[in-house]
Design an enzyme around this catalytic site. Structure first.
Site, PDB file in Angstrom:
ATOM      1  N   THR A  93       0.606   3.563  -5.350  1.00 40.37           N
ATOM      2  CA  THR A  93       1.445   4.587  -5.995  1.00 40.37           C
ATOM      3  C   THR A  93       2.111   3.970  -7.223  1.00 40.37           C
ATOM      4  O   THR A  93       2.578   2.826  -7.199  1.00 40.37           O
ATOM      5  CB  THR A  93       2.522   5.123  -5.026  1.00 40.37           C
ATOM      6  OG1 THR A  93       3.290   4.026  -4.530  1.00 40.37           O
ATOM      7  CG2 THR A  93       1.903   5.892  -3.864  1.00 40.37           C
TER       8      THR A  93
ATOM      9  N   ASP B  66       2.149   1.841  -0.938  1.00 42.39           N
ATOM     10  CA  ASP B  66       3.165   2.671  -1.587  1.00 42.39           C
ATOM     11  C   ASP B  66       4.196   1.729  -2.198  1.00 42.39           C
ATOM     12  O   ASP B  66       5.151   1.306  -1.547  1.00 42.39           O
ATOM     13  CB  ASP B  66       3.799   3.606  -0.551  1.00 42.39           C
ATOM     14  CG  ASP B  66       4.747   4.599  -1.198  1.00 42.39           C
ATOM     15  OD1 ASP B  66       4.888   4.582  -2.436  1.00 42.39           O
ATOM     16  OD2 ASP B  66       5.348   5.391  -0.451  1.00 42.39           O
ATOM     17  N   ALA B  67       3.959   1.367  -3.452  1.00 35.57           N
ATOM     18  CA  ALA B  67       4.798   0.364  -4.108  1.00 35.57           C
ATOM     19  C   ALA B  67       5.551   0.954  -5.306  1.00 35.57           C
ATOM     20  O   ALA B  67       6.510   0.359  -5.784  1.00 35.57           O
ATOM     21  CB  ALA B  67       3.940  -0.816  -4.557  1.00 35.57           C
ATOM     22  N   LYS B  68       5.100   2.084  -5.795  1.00 37.87           N
ATOM     23  CA  LYS B  68       5.734   2.793  -6.928  1.00 37.87           C
ATOM     24  C   LYS B  68       6.038   1.835  -8.083  1.00 37.87           C
ATOM     25  O   LYS B  68       7.170   1.728  -8.534  1.00 37.87           O
ATOM     26  CB  LYS B  68       6.976   3.542  -6.456  1.00 37.87           C
ATOM     27  CG  LYS B  68       6.651   4.597  -5.387  1.00 37.87           C
ATOM     28  CD  LYS B  68       7.833   5.472  -5.059  1.00 37.87           C
ATOM     29  CE  LYS B  68       7.509   6.536  -4.025  1.00 37.87           C
ATOM     30  NZ  LYS B  68       7.295   6.024  -2.656  1.00 37.87           N
ATOM     31  N   ARG B  69       4.975   1.156  -8.551  1.00 33.75           N
ATOM     32  CA  ARG B  69       5.128   0.179  -9.638  1.00 33.75           C
ATOM     33  C   ARG B  69       4.838   0.808 -10.992  1.00 33.75           C
ATOM     34  O   ARG B  69       4.601   2.005 -11.102  1.00 33.75           O
ATOM     35  CB  ARG B  69       4.208  -1.026  -9.407  1.00 33.75           C
ATOM     36  CG  ARG B  69       4.463  -1.791  -8.134  1.00 33.75           C
ATOM     37  CD  ARG B  69       5.864  -2.366  -8.081  1.00 33.75           C
ATOM     38  NE  ARG B  69       6.354  -2.381  -6.713  1.00 33.75           N
ATOM     39  CZ  ARG B  69       6.482  -3.466  -5.946  1.00 33.75           C
ATOM     40  NH1 ARG B  69       6.202  -4.646  -6.418  1.00 33.75           N
ATOM     41  NH2 ARG B  69       6.927  -3.375  -4.715  1.00 33.75           N
TER      42      ARG B  69
END
Ligand code: OMP
Length: 275
Positions: free
Chosen positions: A122, A91-94
């Site tokens: 993510t 879950d890094a939301k890059r």
């Protein structure tokens, strides 16, 4: 892990639970601080105690990055400890311009480069197709795109009306042309249960990653009422309510108990749809 293998695991384990490894070093039991890598030790014991009850683990990179080199090492070693029977989600939301996204993808997908090979990541959709496609260039890896998030501020932009519906609906429709349901999932918060029926119009059989059950108050029953698809199509995440169920020496057993409660509910829900 591909879609077929994921569905197989859901059938075997009668579960679509994702355990969130949001491992805050301040909240782990104090006795673990004597270990060389307390966070890794915590994660290993959580994984050992829960892997037969869940089909995915989702470390949130913030909890690791915030600890500098030691945190990256915990994350790398944790990624390599996730068993093959579970989807590993970072879950890094890059998401950034193309060449930068490629580097982010290498960081989390390319074991030879970074020591990590998560199955999925993510991604924030805001920068559009050329910020997402570099992640899809990595064979067999999943993109999990933020669509309708669980937080209050999600309403600031995601509900804005556009000519193709509200912005989150627009995101899903557009992203459906970048990859099929074997490579793309969408994040939909459990706190938005009333929207699942509507989302299924745009993503009838995609997997949806659903955070927000547990500490954020989302209801598993409500999510499933409208969100389950013919291939299950849900990965329901819970982090704090499982991993921090106890701050004592019994933390792993208590985590297992919490995971078991969710898995048992899931088993019934899956039976109801004949899965
Ligand atoms: O992408 C996510 O996983 C995510 C999206 C979202 O809309 N809401 C959300 O809570 N998350 C993540 O899901 C986890 C939720 O943790 P708990 O609230 O402790 O179960 C955290 O790692 C969040 O960053």
């Amino acid at each position: 892990m591909n879609r077929k293998q994921l569905i197989e695991q859901i059938k075997i384990k009668k579960s679509f639970l994702c355990v969130g490894l949001d491992t805050d070093i301040e909240l782990i039991p104090k006795f673990l601080l004597d270990f060389e890598d307390p966070v890794l030790e915590f994660n290993k014991r959580i994984i050992d105690a829960t892997h037969d009850l869940c089909v995915a683990y989702k470390p949130n990179s913030a909890f690791y990055e915030s600890r500098g080199i030691a945190g990256w090492k915990s994350l790398i070693d944790t990624s390599n400890y996730i068993p093959e029977t579970c989807l590993g989600i970072i879950d890094a939301k890059r998401g950034d311009i193309g060449n930068t996204s490629t580097m982010y993808a290498k960081a989390f997908f390319d074991h030879a480069s970074s020591g990590m090979s998560f199955d999925a990541i993510t991604i924030a959709p805001y920068m559009g197709s050329d910020s997402v496609k570099p992640f899809l260039a990595f064979e067999d890896k999943w993109v999990i795109l933020l669509a309708l998030t669980s937080n209050e501020g999600g309403k600031d932009f995601q509900f804005i009306d556009t000519e193709n519906g509200r912005l989150f609906e627009n995101v899903i429709q557009k992203a459906n042309s970048w990859a099929g349901n074997d490579r793309m999932m969408y994040v939909v918060g459990a706190t938005r249960a009333e929207e699942f029926l509507n989302i299924r119009k745009f993503a009838p059989d995609h997997f949806l990653l659903v955070p927000g059950v547990g500490a954020q108050g989302g209801s598993l029953q409500e999510v499933c009422k409208y969100g389950l698809s013919e291939s299950c199509g849900l990965l329901v995440n819970s982090s704090r309510s499982i991993i921090f169920a106890s701050s004592g020496e019994d933390f792993a057993e208590r985590a297992r108990e919490e995971a078991k409660k969710l898995q048992s509910e899931m088993e019934i829900l899956l039976e109801e749809i004949g899965f």
